[in-house]
Scaffold this motif. Structure first.
Motif, PDB file in Angstrom:
ATOM      1  N   ALA A   8       0.814  -1.216   0.000  1.00 32.27           N
ATOM      2  CA  ALA A   8       0.000   0.000   0.000  1.00 32.27           C
ATOM      3  C   ALA A   8       0.854   1.275   0.000  1.00 32.27           C
ATOM      4  O   ALA A   8       0.308   2.373  -0.103  1.00 32.27           O
ATOM      5  N   LEU A   9       2.166   1.129   0.096  1.00 26.88           N
ATOM      6  CA  LEU A   9       3.046   2.295   0.164  1.00 26.88           C
ATOM      7  C   LEU A   9       3.415   2.812  -1.219  1.00 26.88           C
ATOM      8  O   LEU A   9       3.551   2.036  -2.167  1.00 26.88           O
ATOM      9  N   ALA A  10       3.621   4.121  -1.303  1.00 29.88           N
ATOM     10  CA  ALA A  10       4.105   4.762  -2.524  1.00 29.88           C
ATOM     11  C   ALA A  10       5.166   5.788  -2.138  1.00 29.88           C
ATOM     12  O   ALA A  10       5.101   6.382  -1.052  1.00 29.88           O
ATOM     13  N   VAL A  11       6.124   5.966  -3.023  1.00 26.91           N
ATOM     14  CA  VAL A  11       7.148   6.980  -2.780  1.00 26.91           C
ATOM     15  C   VAL A  11       6.467   8.329  -2.585  1.00 26.91           C
ATOM     16  O   VAL A  11       5.559   8.701  -3.333  1.00 26.91           O
ATOM     17  N   GLY A  12       6.878   9.030  -1.543  1.00 27.72           N
ATOM     18  CA  GLY A  12       6.292  10.332  -1.211  1.00 27.72           C
ATOM     19  C   GLY A  12       5.244  10.283  -0.121  1.00 27.72           C
ATOM     20  O   GLY A  12       4.870  11.323   0.427  1.00 27.72           O
ATOM     21  N   ASP A  13       4.764   9.086   0.218  1.00 31.05           N
ATOM     22  CA  ASP A  13       3.763   8.967   1.286  1.00 31.05           C
ATOM     23  C   ASP A  13       4.315   9.465   2.616  1.00 31.05           C
ATOM     24  O   ASP A  13       5.444   9.126   3.001  1.00 31.05           O
ATOM     25  N   LEU A  14       3.518  10.228   3.326  1.00 31.13           N
ATOM     26  CA  LEU A  14       3.838  10.645   4.685  1.00 31.13           C
ATOM     27  C   LEU A  14       3.494   9.490   5.614  1.00 31.13           C
ATOM     28  O   LEU A  14       2.358   9.013   5.619  1.00 31.13           O
ATOM     29  N   VAL A  15       4.480   9.011   6.381  1.00 25.61           N
ATOM     30  CA  VAL A  15       4.211   7.895   7.290  1.00 25.61           C
ATOM     31  C   VAL A  15       4.178   8.337   8.747  1.00 25.61           C
ATOM     32  O   VAL A  15       3.588   7.654   9.588  1.00 25.61           O
ATOM     33  N   ALA A  16       4.800   9.478   9.052  1.00 27.71           N
ATOM     34  CA  ALA A  16       4.794   9.951  10.437  1.00 27.71           C
ATOM     35  C   ALA A  16       5.214  11.411  10.483  1.00 27.71           C
ATOM     36  O   ALA A  16       5.973  11.879   9.628  1.00 27.71           O
ATOM     37  N   GLU A  17       4.713  12.097  11.515  1.00 31.51           N
ATOM     38  CA  GLU A  17       5.094  13.483  11.755  1.00 31.51           C
ATOM     39  C   GLU A  17       4.940  13.727  13.251  1.00 31.51           C
ATOM     40  O   GLU A  17       3.915  13.373  13.836  1.00 31.51           O
ATOM     41  N   ARG A  18       5.981  14.286  13.856  1.00 31.05           N
ATOM     42  CA  ARG A  18       5.912  14.505  15.292  1.00 31.05           C
ATOM     43  C   ARG A  18       6.895  15.598  15.704  1.00 31.05           C
ATOM     44  O   ARG A  18       7.910  15.806  15.049  1.00 31.05           O
ATOM     45  N   SER A  19       6.588  16.250  16.818  1.00 28.99           N
ATOM     46  CA  SER A  19       7.484  17.251  17.400  1.00 28.99           C
ATOM     47  C   SER A  19       7.891  16.796  18.791  1.00 28.99           C
ATOM     48  O   SER A  19       7.087  16.193  19.523  1.00 28.99           O
ATOM     49  N   PHE A  20       9.138  17.108  19.143  1.00 26.48           N
ATOM     50  CA  PHE A  20       9.689  16.735  20.436  1.00 26.48           C
ATOM     51  C   PHE A  20      10.276  17.962  21.124  1.00 26.48           C
ATOM     52  O   PHE A  20      11.249  18.534  20.628  1.00 26.48           O
ATOM     53  N   GLY A  59      23.925  14.823  20.288  1.00 21.18           N
ATOM     54  CA  GLY A  59      23.606  14.368  18.938  1.00 21.18           C
ATOM     55  C   GLY A  59      22.834  13.064  18.933  1.00 21.18           C
ATOM     56  O   GLY A  59      21.884  12.885  18.165  1.00 21.18           O
ATOM     57  N   MET A  60      23.216  12.142  19.812  1.00 21.07           N
ATOM     58  CA  MET A  60      22.527  10.846  19.843  1.00 21.07           C
ATOM     59  C   MET A  60      21.103  10.989  20.379  1.00 21.07           C
ATOM     60  O   MET A  60      20.226  10.216  19.996  1.00 21.07           O
ATOM     61  N   LEU A  61      20.866  11.984  21.228  1.00 19.82           N
ATOM     62  CA  LEU A  61      19.501  12.246  21.686  1.00 19.82           C
ATOM     63  C   LEU A  61      18.653  12.709  20.506  1.00 19.82           C
ATOM     64  O   LEU A  61      17.543  12.197  20.281  1.00 19.82           O
ATOM     65  N   THR A  62      19.173  13.650  19.743  1.00 20.41           N
ATOM     66  CA  THR A  62      18.451  14.148  18.569  1.00 20.41           C
ATOM     67  C   THR A  62      18.196  13.013  17.583  1.00 20.41           C
ATOM     68  O   THR A  62      17.089  12.856  17.055  1.00 20.41           O
ATOM     69  N   MET A  63      19.219  12.205  17.350  1.00 19.70           N
ATOM     70  CA  MET A  63      19.092  11.081  16.415  1.00 19.70           C
ATOM     71  C   MET A  63      18.043  10.074  16.906  1.00 19.70           C
ATOM     72  O   MET A  63      17.237   9.571  16.121  1.00 19.70           O
ATOM     73  N   GLY A  64      18.040   9.804  18.196  1.00 20.07           N
ATOM     74  CA  GLY A  64      17.070   8.870  18.764  1.00 20.07           C
ATOM     75  C   GLY A  64      15.639   9.381  18.683  1.00 20.07           C
ATOM     76  O   GLY A  64      14.719   8.628  18.349  1.00 20.07           O
ATOM     77  N   LEU A  65      15.458  10.666  18.972  1.00 19.27           N
ATOM     78  CA  LEU A  65      14.117  11.243  18.858  1.00 19.27           C
ATOM     79  C   LEU A  65      13.624  11.191  17.415  1.00 19.27           C
ATOM     80  O   LEU A  65      12.453  10.896  17.165  1.00 19.27           O
ATOM     81  N   ALA A  99      14.097  23.776  23.091  1.00 17.07           N
ATOM     82  CA  ALA A  99      14.123  23.640  21.636  1.00 17.07           C
ATOM     83  C   ALA A  99      13.011  22.682  21.246  1.00 17.07           C
ATOM     84  O   ALA A  99      12.625  21.811  22.027  1.00 17.07           O
ATOM     85  N   LEU A 100      12.494  22.848  20.040  1.00 22.08           N
ATOM     86  CA  LEU A 100      11.455  21.954  19.540  1.00 22.08           C
ATOM     87  C   LEU A 100      11.967  21.306  18.257  1.00 22.08           C
ATOM     88  O   LEU A 100      12.186  21.984  17.250  1.00 22.08           O
ATOM     89  N   LEU A 121      13.804  11.211   6.474  1.00 26.85           N
ATOM     90  CA  LEU A 121      13.397  12.086   7.565  1.00 26.85           C
ATOM     91  C   LEU A 121      13.820  13.525   7.291  1.00 26.85           C
ATOM     92  O   LEU A 121      14.947  13.771   6.864  1.00 26.85           O
ATOM     93  N   THR A 122      12.930  14.443   7.540  1.00 23.83           N
ATOM     94  CA  THR A 122      13.265  15.859   7.580  1.00 23.83           C
ATOM     95  C   THR A 122      13.204  16.244   9.048  1.00 23.83           C
ATOM     96  O   THR A 122      12.150  16.133   9.677  1.00 23.83           O
ATOM     97  N   VAL A 123      14.348  16.658   9.592  1.00 24.73           N
ATOM     98  CA  VAL A 123      14.456  16.932  11.018  1.00 24.73           C
ATOM     99  C   VAL A 123      14.907  18.379  11.184  1.00 24.73           C
ATOM    100  O   VAL A 123      15.996  18.747  10.748  1.00 24.73           O
ATOM    101  N   LYS A 124      14.049  19.182  11.816  1.00 27.16           N
ATOM    102  CA  LYS A 124      14.307  20.619  11.914  1.00 27.16           C
ATOM    103  C   LYS A 124      14.088  21.141  13.322  1.00 27.16           C
ATOM    104  O   LYS A 124      13.308  20.581  14.087  1.00 27.16           O
TER     105      LYS A 124
END
Length: 141
Positions: A8-20, A59-65, A99-100, A121-124
């Motif tokens: 059911a997946l296609a390239v470009g599908d959004l699978v998750a979005e979250r803020s920490f 850095g590993m905290l950011t990577m883990g989140l 920071a968010l 992942l786009t991580v900002k």
């Protein structure tokens, strides 16, 4: 948990979005859990002495989140076959505001023969990308 339906997946599908949110308290807790007590992660004076703009998140905290929304989507951390990032900008944690970190996870590539999805992942933090070329390979077969 059952794996997401690969077919059911296609390239470009959004699978998750979250803020920490990350606070200075988060950094202290992470330091205790990881054993990384480098003072650039909790002392403004030391961060300034080495030329940093402020206290930085580990850095590993950011990577883990950043990978957590993909793990949740996949339903089992054992489905993560590979995870790689480039650290492009530090996450500066303000003493009052913290920071968010925002994470957007989209299907970047599908390997039908192996039933593996590459999740990009786009991580900002704000407008700044803090992890570049962040990619998670998830085995769904």
């Amino acid at each position: 948990m059952p794996a997401p339906d690969f077919s059911a997946l296609a390239v470009g599908d959004l699978v998750a979005e979250r803020s920490f949110p990350i606070t200075r308290d988060s950094l202290v807790r992470y330091a205790g859990a990881s054993g990384d007590f480098n003072p650039i992660h909790y002392r403004d004076d030391v961060a300034a002495e080495v030329g940093l703009p402020g206290v930085l998140a580990h850095g590993m905290l950011t990577m883990g989140l950043a990978v957590q929304p993909v793990v949740d989507w996949a339903g089992d951390p054992g489905r993560v076959a590979d995870y790689q990032v480039r650290f492009t900008r530090p996450v500066i944690v303000d003493p009052q505001g913290g920071a968010l970190v925002t994470v957007v996870a989209k299907v970047g590539q599908l390997d039908e023969a192996a039933s593996v999805a590459r999740i990009d992942l786009t991580v900002k933090v704000g407008d700044d990308t803090v992890l570049g070329k962040a990619q998670v390979r998830v085995a769904l077969g």
